[in-house]
Design an enzyme around this catalytic site. Structure first.
Site, short mmCIF file in Angstrom:
data_model
loop_
_atom_site.label_atom_id
_atom_site.label_comp_id
_atom_site.label_asym_id
_atom_site.label_seq_id
_atom_site.Cartn_x
_atom_site.Cartn_y
_atom_site.Cartn_z
N GLU A 162 9.50 -2.12 -17.11
CA GLU A 162 8.76 -0.88 -17.37
C GLU A 162 7.52 -1.14 -18.22
O GLU A 162 6.47 -0.57 -17.97
CB GLU A 162 9.65 0.16 -18.05
CG GLU A 162 10.83 0.65 -17.22
CD GLU A 162 10.44 1.52 -16.02
OE1 GLU A 162 9.25 1.82 -15.85
OE2 GLU A 162 11.35 1.87 -15.25
N ARG B 9 3.88 -0.35 -16.47
CA ARG B 9 3.13 0.79 -17.03
C ARG B 9 2.08 0.32 -18.04
O ARG B 9 0.91 0.67 -17.93
CB ARG B 9 4.08 1.79 -17.68
CG ARG B 9 5.11 2.30 -16.69
CD ARG B 9 5.85 3.50 -17.20
NE ARG B 9 7.13 3.62 -16.49
CZ ARG B 9 7.78 4.76 -16.30
NH1 ARG B 9 7.29 5.89 -16.75
NH2 ARG B 9 8.93 4.78 -15.66
N ASP C 176 13.59 -2.49 -4.39
CA ASP C 176 12.32 -1.99 -3.85
C ASP C 176 11.04 -2.80 -4.13
O ASP C 176 10.47 -3.43 -3.24
CB ASP C 176 12.11 -0.52 -4.25
CG ASP C 176 12.32 -0.22 -5.74
OD1 ASP C 176 12.51 -1.18 -6.52
OD2 ASP C 176 12.28 0.95 -6.13
N GLU D 13 6.91 8.30 -4.34
CA GLU D 13 7.00 7.36 -3.21
C GLU D 13 6.63 7.95 -1.85
O GLU D 13 6.00 7.28 -1.03
CB GLU D 13 8.40 6.73 -3.15
CG GLU D 13 8.72 5.77 -4.30
CD GLU D 13 9.06 6.46 -5.62
OE1 GLU D 13 9.35 7.69 -5.58
OE2 GLU D 13 9.04 5.80 -6.67
N THR E 259 3.00 -1.35 -8.74
CA THR E 259 4.04 -0.41 -8.35
C THR E 259 3.98 0.89 -9.15
O THR E 259 4.68 1.86 -8.85
CB THR E 259 5.44 -1.06 -8.44
OG1 THR E 259 6.37 -0.25 -7.72
CG2 THR E 259 5.89 -1.22 -9.89
C1 DMJ Z 1 7.72 4.14 -10.90
O1 DMJ Z 1 7.82 3.86 -12.25
C2 DMJ Z 1 7.45 2.91 -10.10
O2 DMJ Z 1 6.96 3.28 -8.87
C3 DMJ Z 1 8.66 2.06 -9.91
O3 DMJ Z 1 8.43 0.97 -9.06
C4 DMJ Z 1 9.80 2.85 -9.35
N1 DMJ Z 1 9.90 4.16 -9.77
C5 DMJ Z 1 8.93 4.90 -10.48
C6 DMJ Z 1 8.54 6.19 -9.84
O4 DMJ Z 1 9.49 6.79 -9.07
#
Ligand code: DMJ
Length: 640
Positions: free
Chosen positions: A262, A266, A396, A528, A614
């Site tokens: 995270e 982020r 994922d 998503e 992501t």
């Molecule tokens: C986000 O923090 C990112 O996309 C992560 O890869 C998966 N989930 C959340 C949003 O749903």
């Protein structure tokens, strides 16, 4: 000599009586203890403390490839090479010394490596005050030309990042929709600022801030996650507030337990994007370098596969309590590559790239059941712990980062490409299913048994398969594009009747893309499905994707907008919403950004130049022509 003049001191030898010697020694040792003890009470940033009380004391022993000590060695080397003197009035750490090295453009480095260009290209960043005073204007979105090297980086982009007219669509209806999304962002931001400033997220019903425990005591997740969204939307006053907060208030001296994943997607991702988009390196680069170093101890495991949780203060790391047998999670250790490669590019320190390449090597080598990558791996033995495979949660973004690593490397990262298409083939052979009603979906796989469930998180895969279609085998390209469209269609089908989708939906028990369990019915403002609309729009220009995006905008307005922000809802099948009182930071970084891009022209953050991490933070493609080759040229890499 001085002692001779003192009363009671004899002239022989040192001339002290035994009792006097004893008192003197006692005094001396007291003084030394006092001085050393005082170090403990100094702030962490004081250099002396860093020298005497090295953090490595608390680190676990390193066995994997490279180590944090490698980074320290590297920093030492850099320092010895000069040019690393801290600016006056600033606290000095080894790390900050590194970060003060100016970010050199890939092009500049290339020239230097070729022995051509002089050192003027390594223009130092302007001083903090100078940079801070270079206030953004609405026309240039605050871009400053702080360093020549940054300009050179920009010169290597194929297109301007914000397009000709900031991506403004010529069609008035589309533009109106885009303006609506911008208004939503402003509303979400204003409320965050008003009620939760400096906290991680806004609680829009109770009008307060949420800190949570994902970021190890770091604050301001919504600020960092919003920087680039505010910037591309031209919300410059808000962007400047966010930037000022980073410059004055972001505190990395936290001692909490953070999710490596995270913090990386982020914080590191958000700061990297902000830097690459704006060129405003002051503090952004400093923070990135410091944060990067703080994350490295997580890799100190026998295999070099990082553990999921790290104490940002002590550097101690461990696995999540819920992960079986102390394992690390595929989607976590597999979602570091893009950011870490850029950390190496900016710091010119290969250690970050080495760390993620080591993960890549291990995954490439290890035996895979049916060619699939299970979600749990032991960081000690390097073996899979369970045979659970999922394109949704836990797996994922590992797949996402394979294809994006290939694209971000300017299509030079052959291993990433081979692994991605290999994994996709295995996924198609084992996981992709067609429902009785004709919907294509990705099931989950548990040691060969299929669970006919698809998570909202797995809906990113429409976009992923779409962006990878063009580089697949020629005979497969159309097939991949069709598959991407089918998955996106299925995910759109799950968005009903509120036009928002559940956390997970199933295809058994007579259901078709429906959540059968009460506990799966919630929607937490996730991006998503919209992310896949955005990519599919860019790839096909089929107007249905913009229509679906607009449906989502209306649904967000109807069900998630509350008086003081946006909130997730507990049940997507009930028209009268029950709110969860949380405005997730990814709503600002991802959901609203993807919606804005969906209603913009393709030249706003063109895919020819940018890949999105992501968390939807855009990172530039590293062009072959200016990429660093650490392995071959690392010795000639730094100015002597
Ligand atoms: C986000 O923090 C990112 O996309 C992560 O890869 C998966 N989930 C959340 C949003 O749903």
């Amino acid at each position: 000599m001085v002692f001779r003049k003192l009363p009671g001191v004899s002239a022989s030898g040192m001339g002290l009586r035994l009792s006097q010697k004893f008192v003197f020694l006692l005094f001396l040792s007291g003084l030394v203890t006092l001085c050393f003890g005082a170090l403990f009470f100094l702030p962490d940033s004081v250099r002396l403390k860093r020298i005497f009380l090295s953090k490595t004391e608390t680190q676990p022993v390193t066995v994997g490839s490279g180590s944090e000590n490698d980074a320290r060695e590297h920093l030492k080397r850099l320092k010895n090479q000069g040019g690393m003197t801290p600016a006056k009035g600033e606290t000095s750490t080894k790390l900050k010394s590194l970060s003060r090295k100016p970010p050199v453009s890939y092009e500049a480095t290339e020239e230097r490596l070729a022995g051509g260009k002089a050192q003027e290209d390594l223009t130092l960043p302007r001083s903090k005050t100078e940079s801070a005073s270079a206030k953004a204007t609405s026309s240039d979105h605050g871009a400053s030309s702080d360093t020549l090297s940054y300009n050179k980086f920009k010169g290597c982009l194929l297109k301007p990042p914000l397009g000709r007219d900031n991506g403004k669509p010529s069609d008035p209806k589309t533009n109106e929709r885009r303006e609506k999304v911008k208004e939503m962002m402003k509303f979400a931001w204003d409320n965050y600022k008003r009620y939760a400033w400096g906290k991680n997220e806004l609680r829009p019903l109770t009008r307060n801030g949420h800190i949570g425990n994902m970021f190890g005591g770091l604050r301001g997740a919504s600020i960092i996650d919003s920087l680039d969204t505010l910037y591309i939307m031209g919300l410059m006053e808000e962007y400047n507030d966010a930037k000022d907060w980073v410059q004055t208030s972001l505190d990395l001296n936290s001692n909490g337990e953070a999710s490596l994943f995270e913090v990386n997607i982020r914080y590191v991702g958000g700061l990297l994007s902000a830097y690459y988009l704006t060129g405003e390196e002051v503090r952004l680069i400093d923070v990135l370098m410091e944060l990067g170093e703080k994350l490295l101890p997580a890799f100190n495991t026998p295999t070099g596969i990082p553990r999921g949780v790290i104490n940002l203060g002590s550097g101690t790391s461990w696995s999540w309590g819920w992960a079986s047998a102390g394992s690390s999670i595929l989607a976590e250790f597999g979602t570091l590559h893009l950011e870490f490669v850029h950390l190496s590019e900016l710091s010119r320190n290969p250690i970050y790239t080495e760390k993620v390449m080591n993960i890549r090597k291990l995954l490439n080598k290890i035996e895979k059941p049916h060619g699939l990558y299970p979600n749990f791996l032991s960081p000690v033995s390097g073996n899979w712990v369970q045979h659970h495979v999922s394109i949704g949660g836990l797996g994922d973004s590992f797949y996402e980062y394979l294809i994006k690593s290939y694209l971000m490397s300017d299509k030079t990262d052959g291993d990433a490409k081979t692994m991605y298409y290999g994994a996709l083939e295995a996924i198609e052979a084992n996981l992709v299913q067609k429902s009785p009603g004709g919907l294509t979906y990705m099931a989950e796989w548990r040691g060969g048994i299929l669970d006919h469930k698809m998570g909202h998180l797995a809906c990113f895969s429409g976009g992923m398969i779409g962006i990878g279609a063009d580089d697949g085998a020629p005979e497969k390209r159309q097939h991949y594009l069709d598959l991407a469209a089918e998955i996106t269609h299925t995910c759109h089908e799950s968005y009903t009747p509120t036009k928002l989708g559940p956390e997970a939906f199933r295809f058994d028990g007579g259901g078709e893309a429906t959540a059968t369990r009460l506990s799966d019915r919630y929607y937490i403002l996730r991006p998503e499905v919209i992310e896949s609309y955005m990519y599919m729009w860019r790839l096909t220009h089929d107007p249905k994707y913009r229509e679906w995006g607009w449906e989502a905008v209306e649904a967000l307005e109807q069900h998630c907008r509350v008086e003081s922000g946006f909130s997730g809802i507990r049940d997507v099948y009930t028209m009268t919403a029950s709110h969860d009182n949380m405005q997730q930071s990814f709503f600002l970084s991802e959901t609203l950004k993807y919606l804005y891009l969906l209603f913009s022209d393709d030249d706003l953050l063109p895919l020819e130049d940018w890949v999105f991490n992501t968390e939807a933070h855009p990172l530039p493609i590293i062009r072959k022509s200016y990429k660093h080759d650490f392995h071959e040229k690392s010795t000639s890499f730094f100015p002597l």
